[in-house]
Design a protein around this motif. Sequence first.
Motif, PDB file in Angstrom:
ATOM      1  N   THR A 327    -116.429  46.351 -83.606  1.00 54.47           N
ATOM      2  CA  THR A 327    -117.387  45.439 -82.288  1.00 54.47           C
ATOM      3  C   THR A 327    -117.351  44.173 -82.040  1.00 54.47           C
ATOM      4  OG1 THR A 327    -119.171  46.209 -83.910  1.00 54.47           O
ATOM      5  CG2 THR A 327    -119.525  47.638 -82.907  1.00 54.47           C
ATOM      6  N   GLU A 328    -118.149  43.851 -81.155  1.00 50.84           N
ATOM      7  CA  GLU A 328    -118.013  42.102 -81.180  1.00 50.84           C
ATOM      8  C   GLU A 328    -118.680  41.326 -82.300  1.00 50.84           C
ATOM      9  OE1 GLU A 328    -119.615  40.785 -77.725  1.00 50.84           O
ATOM     10  OE2 GLU A 328    -118.738  38.694 -77.692  1.00 50.84           O
ATOM     11  N   ALA A 329    -119.957  41.924 -82.722  1.00 54.31           N
ATOM     12  CA  ALA A 329    -120.512  41.323 -83.877  1.00 54.31           C
ATOM     13  C   ALA A 329    -119.881  40.983 -85.163  1.00 54.31           C
ATOM     14  CB  ALA A 329    -122.335  42.032 -83.430  1.00 54.31           C
ATOM     15  N   ALA A 330    -119.677  42.524 -84.920  1.00 54.06           N
ATOM     16  CA  ALA A 330    -118.602  42.148 -86.959  1.00 54.06           C
ATOM     17  C   ALA A 330    -117.218  41.774 -86.485  1.00 54.06           C
ATOM     18  CB  ALA A 330    -118.159  44.240 -86.546  1.00 54.06           C
ATOM     19  N   ILE A 331    -116.834  42.112 -85.318  1.00 50.61           N
ATOM     20  CA  ILE A 331    -115.592  40.884 -86.017  1.00 50.61           C
ATOM     21  C   ILE A 331    -116.572  39.442 -85.847  1.00 50.61           C
ATOM     22  CG2 ILE A 331    -114.071  39.763 -84.068  1.00 50.61           C
ATOM     23  CD1 ILE A 331    -113.510  42.507 -82.973  1.00 50.61           C
ATOM     24  N   LEU A 332    -117.084  38.919 -85.119  1.00 51.22           N
ATOM     25  CA  LEU A 332    -117.728  37.590 -85.521  1.00 51.22           C
ATOM     26  C   LEU A 332    -118.400  37.399 -86.500  1.00 51.22           C
ATOM     27  CD1 LEU A 332    -119.271  34.959 -84.181  1.00 51.22           C
ATOM     28  CD2 LEU A 332    -121.095  36.538 -83.821  1.00 51.22           C
ATOM     29  N   GLY A 333    -118.973  38.763 -87.846  1.00 49.02           N
ATOM     30  CA  GLY A 333    -119.279  38.303 -88.686  1.00 49.02           C
ATOM     31  C   GLY A 333    -118.302  38.344 -90.124  1.00 49.02           C
ATOM     32  N   ALA A 334    -116.954  38.544 -89.387  1.00 44.37           N
ATOM     33  CA  ALA A 334    -115.371  38.751 -90.048  1.00 44.37           C
ATOM     34  C   ALA A 334    -115.100  37.498 -89.872  1.00 44.37           C
ATOM     35  CB  ALA A 334    -114.708  40.054 -90.080  1.00 44.37           C
ATOM     36  N   ILE A 335    -115.268  36.938 -88.468  1.00 46.54           N
ATOM     37  CA  ILE A 335    -113.718  35.532 -88.458  1.00 46.54           C
ATOM     38  C   ILE A 335    -115.367  34.699 -89.654  1.00 46.54           C
ATOM     39  CG2 ILE A 335    -113.658  33.823 -87.618  1.00 46.54           C
ATOM     40  CD1 ILE A 335    -113.022  36.641 -85.814  1.00 46.54           C
ATOM     41  N   PHE A 336    -116.714  34.532 -89.491  1.00 48.10           N
ATOM     42  CA  PHE A 336    -117.294  33.917 -89.947  1.00 48.10           C
ATOM     43  C   PHE A 336    -117.451  34.101 -91.228  1.00 48.10           C
ATOM     44  CE2 PHE A 336    -121.512  32.168 -91.041  1.00 48.10           C
ATOM     45  CZ  PHE A 336    -121.391  30.923 -90.821  1.00 48.10           C
ATOM     46  N   HIS A 337    -117.416  34.997 -91.666  1.00 46.37           N
ATOM     47  CA  HIS A 337    -116.880  35.069 -93.494  1.00 46.37           C
ATOM     48  C   HIS A 337    -115.707  35.213 -94.070  1.00 46.37           C
ATOM     49  CE1 HIS A 337    -118.644  37.222 -97.506  1.00 46.37           C
ATOM     50  NE2 HIS A 337    -117.919  37.063 -97.462  1.00 46.37           N
ATOM     51  N   ILE A 338    -114.889  35.099 -93.187  1.00 50.11           N
ATOM     52  CA  ILE A 338    -113.494  34.033 -93.638  1.00 50.11           C
ATOM     53  C   ILE A 338    -114.240  32.477 -94.086  1.00 50.11           C
ATOM     54  CG2 ILE A 338    -111.592  33.512 -93.065  1.00 50.11           C
ATOM     55  CD1 ILE A 338    -111.376  35.765 -92.120  1.00 50.11           C
ATOM     56  N   PHE A 339    -114.656  31.800 -93.027  1.00 47.22           N
ATOM     57  CA  PHE A 339    -115.375  30.502 -93.620  1.00 47.22           C
ATOM     58  C   PHE A 339    -116.213  30.751 -94.467  1.00 47.22           C
ATOM     59  CE2 PHE A 339    -113.687  29.727 -88.667  1.00 47.22           C
ATOM     60  CZ  PHE A 339    -113.964  28.580 -88.937  1.00 47.22           C
ATOM     61  N   SER A 340    -116.929  31.206 -94.219  1.00 47.68           N
ATOM     62  CA  SER A 340    -118.073  31.022 -95.511  1.00 47.68           C
ATOM     63  C   SER A 340    -117.283  31.262 -96.737  1.00 47.68           C
ATOM     64  CB  SER A 340    -119.293  32.303 -95.667  1.00 47.68           C
ATOM     65  OG  SER A 340    -119.925  32.666 -94.121  1.00 47.68           O
ATOM     66  N   HIS A 341    -117.117  32.674 -97.039  1.00 48.19           N
ATOM     67  CA  HIS A 341    -116.308  32.898 -98.092  1.00 48.19           C
ATOM     68  C   HIS A 341    -115.291  31.810 -98.595  1.00 48.19           C
ATOM     69  CE1 HIS A 341    -113.507  35.284-101.258  1.00 48.19           C
ATOM     70  NE2 HIS A 341    -115.001  35.293-101.237  1.00 48.19           N
ATOM     71  N   ALA A 342    -114.400  31.204 -98.241  1.00 50.32           N
ATOM     72  CA  ALA A 342    -113.749  29.694 -97.658  1.00 50.32           C
ATOM     73  C   ALA A 342    -114.118  28.612 -99.146  1.00 50.32           C
ATOM     74  CB  ALA A 342    -113.104  29.773 -97.092  1.00 50.32           C
ATOM     75  N   PHE A 343    -115.960  28.871 -98.161  1.00 51.20           N
ATOM     76  CA  PHE A 343    -116.514  27.794 -98.973  1.00 51.20           C
ATOM     77  C   PHE A 343    -117.189  28.490-100.420  1.00 51.20           C
ATOM     78  CE2 PHE A 343    -117.938  26.781 -94.289  1.00 51.20           C
ATOM     79  CZ  PHE A 343    -116.552  25.198 -94.237  1.00 51.20           C
ATOM     80  N   MET A 344    -117.800  28.650-100.033  1.00 54.06           N
ATOM     81  CA  MET A 344    -118.592  29.280-101.605  1.00 54.06           C
ATOM     82  C   MET A 344    -117.424  29.654-102.387  1.00 54.06           C
ATOM     83  SD  MET A 344    -120.447  32.425 -99.457  1.00 54.06           S
ATOM     84  CE  MET A 344    -119.660  33.406 -99.281  1.00 54.06           C
ATOM     85  N   LYS A 345    -116.507  30.747-102.089  1.00 54.18           N
ATOM     86  CA  LYS A 345    -115.962  30.352-103.341  1.00 54.18           C
ATOM     87  C   LYS A 345    -115.045  29.408-103.919  1.00 54.18           C
ATOM     88  CE  LYS A 345    -116.164  34.087-104.848  1.00 54.18           C
ATOM     89  NZ  LYS A 345    -115.500  35.480-104.832  1.00 54.18           N
TER      90      LYS A 345
END
Lengths: 495, 501, 145, 127, 80, 89
Positions: A327-345
């Motif tokens: 779903t659109e939001a889920a994919i958005l979340g996934a891609i954004f989580h790539i960004f987020s996780h890169a920063f966080m981790k």
Amino acid sequence: MGETTTSFLPVFVTLFPMLMTLAIYYVQKESAKLRNKLSVITSIITFIAVAAMYPQIIRGDILVFELFEIIPEMGFVGTFRVDILSFCLALISSFVWMLATIYSIDYMSHEHAQNRYYPTLIFTLGACLGIFVAGDFFTLFIFFELMSVISYVLVVHEETEEALKAGYKYIIMTIIGGLALLLGVINTFELAGTVSLEHTGMITTASGLAFATFIAYIIGFGMKAGMFPLHVWLPDAHPVAPAPASALLSGIMLKTGAYGLFRVFFNVFNVEFLQETNWIFVVTVLAVITILLGSAVAITQYDLKRRLAYSSIGQMGYVLLGMSLFTEAAILGAIFHIFSHAFMKGCLFICAGAIIVKTGKRDVRELGGIGIKMPVTMIAFTTASLAMIGIPPLNGFLSKWNLALGALDGGAPFYVVVLLISSLMNGLYYLPIIINAFFGEEVLHQEIKADDVPFKMLLSIVVLAVCCLIFGVSPINLPFDLSRMATDLLIGGGI
Amino acid sequence: MTFINVIHAHSTVLLIVSFLLFSFLMPILERWKNSWCATMAVAAHVLAFVFIGNLSWRVFTEGTIHYELGGWSPPWGIEFVVDYLALFMLITISTVSFLILIFGTVDLTHELKPKVLGLYYTLYLLLVGAMMGLAVTNDFFNMFVFMEIAAISACGIISVKSDRECVEASFKYLMLSAVGTGCVLLSVALLYMIGGHLNFAFAAAAIQDVAHIYPNNILVALALFSVGFIVKAALFPLHVWLPDAPSSAPSPSSAILSGLVIKIYTVVYLKLLYKVFPIELFDLLPVFDMILILSALSIFFGSIFAIVQEDIKRMLAFSSIAQIGYVFLGIGLANSTGLTGGLLHIFNHAMMKSMLFLSAGAIIYCTGIRKIDDLKGIGLKMPVVMGAFTIGAMAMVGIPTTNGFISKLYLALGTLDANKHFYLAIILISSFLNCLYYFPIVINAFFGESEEEDGEEEIQVKKLPLRMSVPLIILGAGCMIFGIFPKYILVIIERAVEMIL
Amino acid sequence: MEDLIVRMVSRIVVPFIQVYGFYVILHGHLTPGGSFSGGAILGSSMILFALAFNLERGAKKLSHETSTIVECAGAGWFAILGLVGIYMGQNFLTNKEAGFYMGAPGDLVSSGAIVLITLGLGLKVASTVVTLFYSLIEVEGDAHD
Amino acid sequence: MIDFADVAMRLFENMYYLVSVILFVIGFHTMLTHSNLIKKVIGMNIMDTAIFLFFVSTGYVQGGVAPIIEPGVEQAYINPLPTALILTGIVVAVSVTAFALSLVVKIYEHYGTLDAEEIMRIRSTES
Amino acid sequence: MMATILDMLLLLFLIVCAISVARTRDLLSAIIIFAAYSLIMAVVWQQLEAPDIAITEAAIGAGVTSLLLIATISKTRREE
Amino acid sequence: MRLILTLIFLAMIAFVLVATVAEMPTFGDPGNPTNNEVPQRYIEGAVEETGALNVISSIIMDYRAFDTLGEATVLFLAIIGALATLKAH
């Protein structure tokens, strides 16, 4: 919709670091300082070069370049192609890489074999960007294998017994993954006659071979992404590497697997086909297991870096879950989580590195009172941890929010529960560290002076922590905008 | 009648005769001036490059070259044919053997007694000449003669080392070669009996005519041919000579044995299988399937045996069995992609395996170590050698940007084209197995700690001479270059495949 | 083998065998036989001679120096005769067309290169046989050089 | 149903082929199963001669004579080609034999035995 | 018919010689039997109208090969 | 056990070869495929083309002289190989 333009930039960002490796290799005989400077400059230039694609990408253009023909009649032509999804990944990679390189200069100054470390680090940058800017699966595969094999050197950098063991596991799993990926690429070529990323829905008829292809891709990319049954190398390999390398391994290189899966789901197959055949369900289930297992095991780990490594597994599960929900939001979340996780981790791992360098302690139970000794580091660590847990203003919250929305859109509230449980567990293993650090009783730290780590290390730590903070629920959120554009592209099928 | 014209008209035969003549001169020269032998051998190779250059130009401009020896046209006389396949082999053989020779000029002075050096170069030149002869000959009996020359000289270059394993390995090889050539000669007799011709082309036509009258003759001949060439090419069940021979021989001999000698028989077999035997015969007997099964076994067991070896050269020898399986896999697939992969693997493996054997030789030359476990921490002491070894290992496993990847890719696509997924799995599994026995060496060499640090002395490392490092660097660069730009060799291979099928 | 009778007999017989060997070699193109059989006969006669007397004396008759040169020259001679064909503008190993003296069929000196090749090879085979025998039978200490 | 009488007749007619095949198998057997190295070499020679016999038999023509031309006389000759080839083959075989024997001498010097299994045992105990 | 019987006898001898070479334990005897085998082979070749090979076989097969074999066993050992 | 296996194997080879013998062209038949234009030309043309009365000589030394060169090389090799082996140790 933008147009396709030929640009040399994608090739540049790949080949420039690789060529600079040679320069670094030769310079280091003269002076170590020059080598360090050259490495940093290379990573900065690479980041700028990636960023320079921004104006064209934001218009919706697609940058392509055909470098050379390896075997033209097999679609094996060494093409480069950057669309918005590739750009997102390339941007975040080169950014974190730049910070990690800056961090390395102080961190590595007491380590052995720096002459091996820097060329490898920069070469891996080139190979990693190569994956994101590749224009066909053969090129992608080449860079994927290059990155995997070269990063082996980073994993075993310490050369301890443990590191060698972990490295052996890593290389074996990598080879298996690479072979599976090769199988997938070959099968795709056999079935579709092309492996170029210009096409979508290359395989849209169900057959045994198509399913084998799907599974092969899942194994190949899932291996890299740390998906559940294939994650076994990850908790061993990530902790033994030097801290900046761990940050990159966890923050960036895991994402190559996720990126590959995006390409598989949206280019090789397409959404309708995968939903129709229910094959995607395999990924969803594995993603759920990955999330729960990663988080649960992380609680039981007391080695700081090991705990972070297991946490990475859990976080990659989010990305996988998001992309498999379609779903659109889920994919958005996934891609954004790539960004987020890169920063966080990235932040967490280099903080951990700073802590270990300072105290020599790896056990989370022995870190009592460290927050007072190393305030800046620990505040950054706290920020990133809270983001991990998903505390509202931080970026981790935004990605989880979108994932949850996506799950609800897809009519599967069960996954929301999973997300919640895992957030709880995240809290269970991050909060004790933080509480212990600031409020715990001080043990065995008398000999440590109350000053923080050197400036260059601090700079990277702080920048990443600030990124976690500002790219949360804030009005100007570049990563979020980029993720939205990428999502539009994927959902619109306009790759 | 200028010199250029002579070369232009006769380069086919001069190529082989120059090797023979140089080797005939060698023993005389050796008595006169010992140190010139190596120079002579190099000169012979350089001369060969001139002839091969001329041949490739002619083949590309004029097409297949036919050379009638003694001026007698084919059914009566012997004929040499240089087509793309032969040209491909000529290029492979000359390049690789030249590099091995350059390496050998230093290494051999260390491994052999000075008084046999001249004889070694004689044998070496004859071996190379015979291989080139096998590549170009178009006549059954001439093929047999060249096979015998190659067999004896190959045994000779094993047994010149004053090591008792060498003599024994050489004897074993000689006996099995004799079985192989015996089988080949018997099948030549069987084919001659019903065809009445010795020239490949004429024999093929004649056999085609009588195939329905004497099918059994042809089948038995085919079986004997297969046995003979499988022995020679060291495919799995008949590989017994291979592990002993290259592991005990001097390193240049090992390199040429594993890298080239077993390949040339494969190519001759390929030529006979596709050109001489009638196609309808393969309906009676699933020849290609049998080849595929043998190659799969060979790939699998070669890798398995290689894993348990302790001696580095022995491990490389077993790995050759697996790799020759790939080539046979390409032959057995019988489609253009697979065959391209097989032929490409001949070229690639010739480079990789010679490089690996030469670097093993260099390790032995510099440190005297043969055991895999003792190689710990050697990588930083001899970066060129271990760098070459690493590239070779990566090529063996099939990491992209090395040439091994390209040939495996073609083979894999060939299996899919032929709809034989099982063999695709074999290829992938064996790549993994390769990784299991090549990577530990590399890892140990670069990251392993040398164990005898306390008390015992460090490994003594001699300096690597320039003439040993240059061939390694060239071969390593070749592996990478043909991994990224394979089309320069594919140009020839594709035309060869087109011609075969 | 210090037997007088054997010595006497071989002293008488060996020249005849050698003459016969030469006959077989030279008449290769007219009668059965040729370089290989003739060479083998010639070589065997020398071995017989060596066995009848003793090995050292036999070895002196044909030293390794000489045998190597004969070996190389015999094989090289063949190749060079082949090159004559190329020199004359024909293919390698051409006989009649290359202008060798053909003579009348049936004569001893006829058939061009065949006689020349046969002669060279015959001597080579003879020396090969002898050398092989010696190299196998020689004692380790006094091997060569 | 195979007509055994016919087969027997064919075998009788092709007696030379039959014998050479039998000799081939005997030679093969001697070469592969005898552990004595000199026996192996002899076996190889038997195998080779068997093949040569086979090859030459293919060129035989009933009532033909050896192909030594007497000018002016018209008669049938046998096929000279196999004979010529085998002439080469015999020399090749003797070369291989000579080389193999030189190896045998050296093996004996090193191992003190000519028995292949014994040699294997010595090698395995050493390494 | 005589010729055929002679052929058969010769071929039979060949087989007998070949088998006894394989069975004989004394190497010198084996070599002598092998020489006999070669001589019979020479006769067989004469029967096949191949006098060239007959002479060559007699000289090389029976002569040279036997000599070399005997030289070898004189350097090594006689018993199997 | 090994002996029995070897014998079975050899018996199989022997059977196959003997079975083939039964189907071969008849021994000595002038109509056999081998008696084609090749030997015919050798016999008819040898004297004129090569000058040798012995056709076999004309074949090994002229028509197929390269084989003989190879054969000379093999002999040469036998000596070189034997010398190399014997000198080396």
